[in-house]
Design a protein around this motif. Structure first.
Motif, PDB file in Angstrom:
ATOM      1  N   GLN A  32     -27.306 -24.610  29.239  1.00  0.00           N
ATOM      2  CA  GLN A  32     -26.816 -23.984  28.016  1.00  0.00           C
ATOM      3  C   GLN A  32     -25.410 -23.466  28.249  1.00  0.00           C
ATOM      4  O   GLN A  32     -25.052 -23.072  29.358  1.00  0.00           O
ATOM      5  N   ALA A  33     -24.618 -23.486  27.182  1.00  0.00           N
ATOM      6  CA  ALA A  33     -23.238 -23.011  27.220  1.00  0.00           C
ATOM      7  C   ALA A  33     -22.951 -22.297  25.905  1.00  0.00           C
ATOM      8  O   ALA A  33     -23.763 -22.309  24.981  1.00  0.00           O
ATOM      9  N   TRP A  34     -21.782 -21.705  25.847  1.00  0.00           N
ATOM     10  CA  TRP A  34     -21.323 -21.035  24.632  1.00  0.00           C
ATOM     11  C   TRP A  34     -20.307 -21.897  23.905  1.00  0.00           C
ATOM     12  O   TRP A  34     -19.498 -22.579  24.548  1.00  0.00           O
ATOM     13  N   HIS A  35     -20.342 -21.835  22.585  1.00  0.00           N
ATOM     14  CA  HIS A  35     -19.286 -22.401  21.756  1.00  0.00           C
ATOM     15  C   HIS A  35     -19.173 -21.518  20.515  1.00  0.00           C
ATOM     16  O   HIS A  35     -20.140 -21.390  19.754  1.00  0.00           O
ATOM     17  N   ASP A  36     -18.022 -20.908  20.326  1.00  0.00           N
ATOM     18  CA  ASP A  36     -17.770 -20.034  19.171  1.00  0.00           C
ATOM     19  C   ASP A  36     -18.893 -19.031  18.921  1.00  0.00           C
ATOM     20  O   ASP A  36     -19.358 -18.864  17.785  1.00  0.00           O
ATOM     21  N   GLY A  37     -19.344 -18.387  19.992  1.00  0.00           N
ATOM     22  CA  GLY A  37     -20.353 -17.350  19.871  1.00  0.00           C
ATOM     23  C   GLY A  37     -21.773 -17.843  19.711  1.00  0.00           C
ATOM     24  O   GLY A  37     -22.691 -17.045  19.554  1.00  0.00           O
ATOM     25  N   PHE A  96     -17.594 -24.008  25.955  1.00  0.00           N
ATOM     26  CA  PHE A  96     -17.001 -25.251  25.475  1.00  0.00           C
ATOM     27  C   PHE A  96     -15.988 -24.948  24.382  1.00  0.00           C
ATOM     28  O   PHE A  96     -16.232 -24.120  23.505  1.00  0.00           O
ATOM     29  N   ALA A  97     -14.881 -25.661  24.416  1.00  0.00           N
ATOM     30  CA  ALA A  97     -13.847 -25.496  23.392  1.00  0.00           C
ATOM     31  C   ALA A  97     -14.255 -26.148  22.077  1.00  0.00           C
ATOM     32  O   ALA A  97     -13.758 -25.772  21.019  1.00  0.00           O
ATOM     33  N   SER A  98     -15.155 -27.111  22.122  1.00  0.00           N
ATOM     34  CA  SER A  98     -15.608 -27.759  20.897  1.00  0.00           C
ATOM     35  C   SER A  98     -17.061 -28.175  21.059  1.00  0.00           C
ATOM     36  O   SER A  98     -17.584 -28.230  22.169  1.00  0.00           O
ATOM     37  N   ALA A  99     -17.682 -28.456  19.940  1.00  0.00           N
ATOM     38  CA  ALA A  99     -19.055 -28.958  19.906  1.00  0.00           C
ATOM     39  C   ALA A  99     -19.247 -29.607  18.544  1.00  0.00           C
ATOM     40  O   ALA A  99     -18.530 -29.287  17.595  1.00  0.00           O
ATOM     41  N   PRO A 100     -20.186 -30.530  18.447  1.00  0.00           N
ATOM     42  CA  PRO A 100     -20.450 -31.110  17.139  1.00  0.00           C
ATOM     43  C   PRO A 100     -20.891 -30.027  16.153  1.00  0.00           C
ATOM     44  O   PRO A 100     -21.754 -29.207  16.476  1.00  0.00           O
TER      45      PRO A 100
END
Length: 166
Positions: A32-37, A96-100
């Motif tokens: 698991q990672a973070w993307h925009d909270g 992550f800087a982006s995600a779908p």
């Protein structure tokens, strides 16, 4: 007629072979990672660094480094690489800087790529550590002098999954 029967038998055996391989499901570690909270789930399939590939149970793929552009890279030069922020001292999950967005085939995010260039987030003072949950939070912590960001030459293939694990 005999050759047609032989072909039919061979085709049936081929189909049976394909059907039996469908039961052999691969099992990959899900991270698991973070993307925009928000939390996202991902797998790691390939890493350009041997030590990290072993740690992540992934393929060692040194050619992934070929995706790194020459630096300094002008802002208008687009690459397939996105930024992933890792923590070498394992203080928290990656960012992550982006995600779908949304996850899955309906994604409208044109920046997402499953290929990431690793940027290390190093806390200047271990007493100041708190959880960062977005790229913006990383930049704010850097601007405040709490962290430094170090670009690496490690490229990882980490597709974001279209679901969160239960």
């Amino acid at each position: 007629m005999l050759s047609r029967s032989v072909l039919l038998i061979l085709f049936t055996l081929w189909l049976a072979g394909c059907a039996s391989t469908q039961n052999n499901m691969a099992r990959l570690p899900i991270f698991q990672a973070w993307h925009d909270g928000e939390q996202v789930a991902y797998i790691t399939t390939d890493v350009s660094d041997r030590k990290m590939a072993k740690e992540m149970q992934a393929n060692y793929a040194p050619r992934l480094r070929d995706a790194i552009p020459r630096y300094p890279k002008p802002p208008q030069v687009k690459t397939v690489l996105e930024r992933v922020y890792g923590f070498p001292n394992k203080e928290q999950q990656n960012i992550f800087a982006s995600a779908p967005v949304p996850l899955g085939y309906l994604s409208r995010d044109r920046h997402y790529s499953p290929l990431w260039l690793m940027y290390w987030v190093v806390w200047n003072n271990p007493k100041d550590v708190y959880e960062l949950t977005s790229e913006e939070a990383v930049f704010e912590a850097e601007e405040s002098g709490l962290i430094r960001i170090e670009r690496s030459d490690i490229v990882v293939n980490c597709p974001v999954l279209p679901f969160l694990p239960e």
